[in-house]
Design an enzyme around this catalytic site. Structure first.
Site, PDB file in Angstrom:
ATOM      1  N   HIS A  44     -11.413  -2.727  -3.682  1.00 43.18           N
ATOM      2  CA  HIS A  44     -10.519  -3.413  -2.731  1.00 43.18           C
ATOM      3  C   HIS A  44     -10.612  -2.718  -1.380  1.00 43.18           C
ATOM      4  CE1 HIS A  44      -6.198  -5.215  -2.045  1.00 43.18           C
ATOM      5  NE2 HIS A  44      -6.897  -5.162  -0.906  1.00 43.18           N
TER       6      HIS A  44
ATOM      7  N   HIS B  22     -11.351  -3.893   2.776  1.00 44.64           N
ATOM      8  CA  HIS B  22     -11.670  -4.839   3.835  1.00 44.64           C
ATOM      9  C   HIS B  22     -12.522  -4.102   4.852  1.00 44.64           C
ATOM     10  CE1 HIS B  22      -8.422  -7.584   2.395  1.00 44.64           C
ATOM     11  NE2 HIS B  22      -7.897  -6.439   1.996  1.00 44.64           N
TER      12      HIS B  22
ATOM     13  N   HIS C 253      -5.507 -11.690  -3.326  1.00 43.86           N
ATOM     14  CA  HIS C 253      -4.338 -10.831  -3.145  1.00 43.86           C
ATOM     15  C   HIS C 253      -3.132 -11.575  -3.731  1.00 43.86           C
ATOM     16  CE1 HIS C 253      -6.946  -8.709  -0.444  1.00 43.86           C
ATOM     17  NE2 HIS C 253      -6.002  -7.930   0.044  1.00 43.86           N
TER      18      HIS C 253
ATOM     19  N   GLU D  16       1.688  -8.593  -3.524  1.00 37.82           N
ATOM     20  CA  GLU D  16       1.795  -7.441  -2.614  1.00 37.82           C
ATOM     21  C   GLU D  16       3.191  -7.504  -1.987  1.00 37.82           C
ATOM     22  OE1 GLU D  16      -0.898  -7.559   0.745  1.00 37.82           O
ATOM     23  OE2 GLU D  16      -0.631  -5.419   1.200  1.00 37.82           O
TER      24      GLU D  16
ATOM     25  N   ASP E  65      -8.088  -0.243   0.568  1.00 41.15           N
ATOM     26  CA  ASP E  65      -7.620  -1.417   1.315  1.00 41.15           C
ATOM     27  C   ASP E  65      -8.144  -1.431   2.758  1.00 41.15           C
ATOM     28  OD1 ASP E  65      -6.363  -3.860   1.508  1.00 41.15           O
ATOM     29  OD2 ASP E  65      -4.316  -3.106   1.470  1.00 41.15           O
ATOM     30  N   ASP E  66      -7.420  -0.764   3.650  1.00 43.37           N
ATOM     31  CA  ASP E  66      -7.810  -0.693   5.067  1.00 43.37           C
ATOM     32  C   ASP E  66      -7.689   0.765   5.513  1.00 43.37           C
ATOM     33  OD1 ASP E  66      -7.851  -3.738   5.785  1.00 43.37           O
ATOM     34  OD2 ASP E  66      -5.985  -3.420   4.689  1.00 43.37           O
TER      35      ASP E  66
END
Ligand code: HPA
Ligand code: ZN
Length: 340
Positions: free
Chosen positions: A18, A20, A198, A201, A279-280
């Site tokens: 996961h 991005h 997603h 969340e 994630d980020d």
């Protein structure tokens, strides 16, 4: 013992499921790309960028994330972004990555699908190959846009289908339920894509049910809110739907209030294939090892639990079974030979 746990995590072979790519844009790179492409950004220093990264919910982050990706203009930018990410995770013993990109985040501002995917895929092949990191590429639909736009994106992807493994669904969850994308997910499945989305969340438990029942996903990104429903937990465990959990993201976006309350340990105890991901990372303060460490200490995760999390990251991947078995065996070898 704590230092040893950190060392154990650092050397643990792992996969990231996961991530991005646009969320791996570090402030330094944001300035570099802005300069070389002559793009205005609303910051004058790295410190100012970092100070802006204070979020109380998902949307606060997304507003800055979409602004940040404006600096990505050329195939070279996408290549450099992806290459920098791969170098970071390879140094953390990440052996396999399944990465997202947001085509509509680029096509909506006049950058072609081809520019984005070519730069990304060339880096994954060339730099990933040099570093010994294998990959799968997943394109996400932006859920704040309509389904027609997602279908248009699926059609744009046709000439590049051989470069892609799956489709996903990201961006603003609340108010954009899974049912909005039922048709495009069905189309993608018929075309042979793996499906992820997603869910849970910020959105309620119903969104997780609908992600399973209406979108027919193979894996759920985040999934924190499923812990509110024991029946759903049992179902996700039984159906072996892996969850790609992102601890530092959860903390930064206030999905959890503090790490002692993070659900990852309870997920493992429920038999869910839970995994740890970043994630980020440029926005949430850490790559893979930071994410493992961020929960290992507050939750007192055991060596067995950390080993299971790493194994889950391959078990939940889209790699063929023989490759999964090889990675799991390497984790067992590593754990057996680690000296505490
Ligand atoms: N949630 C939803 N959309 C996103 C995220 C996320 O964590 N990161 C990038 N796009
Ligand atoms: Zn995400």
């Amino acid at each position: 013992m704590n230092a040893n746990i950190d060392e154990f995590i650092a050397g643990l072979p792992k996969a990231e499921l996961h991530l991005h790519l646009e969320g791996s844009l570090e402030p330094e790179q944001m300035f570099e790309f802005a300069r070389r492409n002559d793009i205005d950004i609303p910051y004058t220093s790295i410190a100012e960028v970092k100070a802006a990264y204070q979020f109380s919910k998902l949307q606060d982050f997304l507003d800055i994330y979409y602004m940040g990706m404006n600096v990505l203009q050329t195939e070279q930018d996408f290549f450099d972004l992806t290459a920098a990410y791969l170098r970071k995770v390879a140094a953390e013993n990440t052996r396999h990555v399944e990465v997202f990109f947001d085509p509509q985040g680029h096509t909506e501002r006049g950058i072609s699908f081809k520019t984005a995917i070519t730069g990304i895929h060339n880096a994954l092949t060339q730099v990933g190959g040099e570093l010994g990191v294998s990959f799968k590429l997943i394109m996400c639909f932006l859920r704040h846009l309509d389904e027609a736009s997602a279908i248009k994106t699926l059609n744009q992807a046709k000439p590049f289908k051989h470069l892609l493994t799956g489709v996903g669904l990201d961006s603003s969850e609340l108010g954009n339920p899974p049912e909005k994308f039922e048709i495009v997910f069905k189309m993608a499945k018929d075309q042979g894509y793996k499906l992820v989305a997603h869910a849970g969340e910020e959105g309620p438990v119903e969104y997780v049910y609908d992600t399973l029942d209406l979108l027919n996903v193979d894996r759920i990104d985040h999934g924190n809110r499923c812990m509110d429903d024991a029946i759903l937990v049992a179902r996700i465990a039984k159906q072996k739907i892996a969850l790609t959990v992102c601890p530092l993201s959860n903390l930064k976006l206030q999905v959890v209030t503090d790490m002692t309350k993070h659900p990852i340990k309870a997920m493992l105890e429920s038999g869910i294939i839970a995994t740890i991901n970043s994630d980020d990372p440029a926005y949430f303060g850490g790559y893979m090892n930071d994410n493992y460490r961020s929960v290992a200490h507050p939750l007192n995760l055991s060596i067995a639990e950390l080993t299971l999390l790493a194994k889950n990251s391959f078990i939940g991947s889209f790699l063929p079974q023989a490759a999964i078995d090889k990675h799991v065996a390497a984790i067992d070898d590593y754990a057996a030979s680690f000296k505490f």
